[in-house]
Design a protein around this motif. Sequence first.
Motif, PDB file in Angstrom:
ATOM      1  N   VAL A  34     107.003  30.354   0.072  1.00 47.12           N
ATOM      2  CA  VAL A  34     107.370  31.328   0.670  1.00 47.12           C
ATOM      3  C   VAL A  34     105.792  32.519   0.433  1.00 47.12           C
ATOM      4  CG1 VAL A  34     107.908  34.004   0.691  1.00 47.12           C
ATOM      5  CG2 VAL A  34     109.909  31.865   0.487  1.00 47.12           C
ATOM      6  N   GLY A  35     105.192  32.499   0.679  1.00 43.80           N
ATOM      7  CA  GLY A  35     103.849  33.326   0.881  1.00 43.80           C
ATOM      8  C   GLY A  35     103.631  35.059   0.980  1.00 43.80           C
ATOM      9  N   GLY A  36     102.591  35.680   0.592  1.00 43.89           N
ATOM     10  CA  GLY A  36     102.587  36.828   0.607  1.00 43.89           C
ATOM     11  C   GLY A  36     103.329  37.593   1.923  1.00 43.89           C
ATOM     12  N   GLY A  37     102.780  36.995   3.291  1.00 45.74           N
ATOM     13  CA  GLY A  37     102.885  37.539   4.520  1.00 45.74           C
ATOM     14  C   GLY A  37     104.918  38.023   3.992  1.00 45.74           C
ATOM     15  N   LYS A  38     105.404  36.966   4.299  1.00 46.81           N
ATOM     16  CA  LYS A  38     106.786  37.239   4.179  1.00 46.81           C
ATOM     17  C   LYS A  38     107.395  37.968   3.150  1.00 46.81           C
ATOM     18  CE  LYS A  38     109.357  35.455   6.123  1.00 46.81           C
ATOM     19  NZ  LYS A  38     110.451  36.320   7.580  1.00 46.81           N
ATOM     20  N   ILE A  39     106.926  38.084   1.748  1.00 50.86           N
ATOM     21  CA  ILE A  39     106.898  38.461   0.609  1.00 50.86           C
ATOM     22  C   ILE A  39     106.834  40.393   0.881  1.00 50.86           C
ATOM     23  CG2 ILE A  39     105.962  39.225  -2.045  1.00 50.86           C
ATOM     24  CD1 ILE A  39     106.280  36.881  -1.886  1.00 50.86           C
ATOM     25  N   LEU A  40     105.416  40.455   1.860  1.00 50.67           N
ATOM     26  CA  LEU A  40     104.935  41.829   2.524  1.00 50.67           C
ATOM     27  C   LEU A  40     106.491  42.458   3.219  1.00 50.67           C
ATOM     28  CD1 LEU A  40     101.564  41.708   2.220  1.00 50.67           C
ATOM     29  CD2 LEU A  40     102.816  43.430   0.955  1.00 50.67           C
TER      30      LEU A  40
END
Length: 325
Positions: A34-40
Motif C-alpha cells: 500500500v503506497g503513499g496515494g492510498k495512505i493519503l
Amino acid sequence: MRLSEIEHAHVGGQKSVVLRFLAAPMDANVRGYVGGGKILEWIDKAGYAAAAAWSGHYSVTGYVGNIHLHRVVNVGDMVEVEARVVYTGRTSLQVVCTVTSHNPRDDVRVTNTQCLLVFVAMDADGKPTPVPPFTPEDDWEREENERAQMLTAVRREVEEAMAVQVYSDATETCRETLRFLAAPTDVNWGGKVHGGYVMHWIMTAGKLVAERWFHGHARATYAGGFRFYRPMYIGDIVEVDARLIYTDGSEMHVSVWVRSGDPRRTELQTTTHCTIVYTALGEDDHEVPVRPWVPRLPEDRALERHATDLIQIRSRLGRSQPHQY
C-alpha cells in the motif's frame, strides 16, 4: 473504505476520530504494498471526519503538507488512522493525522506517517462558516497548537514560491500527463470529487515520472504543499501534469499540477498543486543513486532553483519524525 471501528474521543465538539480497518488486496499498488496515494486517501477521510465532528459542518480540504512517508503498509495489516484537531481559526481547522499499522499476528506497531491538514468549514450555502474555538488541554496538544501557528507562516511562504513558477511546454524534462473524466465513484460527502482521490492521482502520476527517469522502482518518501485551490466536479475532465524538476543522490523531486474543467469547454483551471520526493530503490530495497537531471532550458533551470528553495524553506520545519502522544 472498510471500517471496523470509528471512535469519537470527545463528546460534544469531538476533537479526535480514529479509523481502524484491515488493508485489503485492492488497496495495494502494482508493487504489492500500500503506497503513499492510498495512505493519503485514508488521511483525508479521517481528517474530514475530525473537522466535521468538531465544527458540526461539512468541511473542505484546503491544504495537506509536510508528509514524511516513513514506512509502507502491507496487505493484511491492521491500520489505524487517528485525526486530532489541534488549532482553529475563524472558519478553518488544522488537524494532525497519524497513521500506524501492524501485523495482527504479532502486534508490533509501526508509525507510517504523520502530517497536518487544513480544512475550512462550510455552511449550507457553500460559504465558509465560523467554527468553535479549540483550546489545547495537554502537553501534546499545546505543542501541536503552537507548531500549527508556526507552520501557517511557512505554508504561506511555500505557496508564494509555488505561485510565481511557470509550467509550460518549453521543457526537456521527463514529463507525463494523465487525462480522464472524474467518475461518480470519486464523489465525496459534499457531491464533489474527494480530495483524497485527487492526492492519489497526483501520487500515481508522480511515481510514473520517477520510475521512468530511474528505470526502476521508486517509492514516495515525502509529499508536501498539497494546495487545493478550487473544487472539482463529477464529469469534469481532469489533467494531471507531472514533471521532474530536481535530482539529488537517490532522490527525485517531481512537481505535479492538477487542472480540471467542463469537457464541453476548452479552458481548464488549476485545482491542486504539490511537490513529491521519490527515492530510487534497488532490488534489495536499499537506496541507490539516480542519473542526475541537468536542466538546459530557462524554465527547467528556474524550476530546479525552485526545488532547492523549497528544500531550504522546509528545513525550518524542524521535524521529520512523528510527534508521539
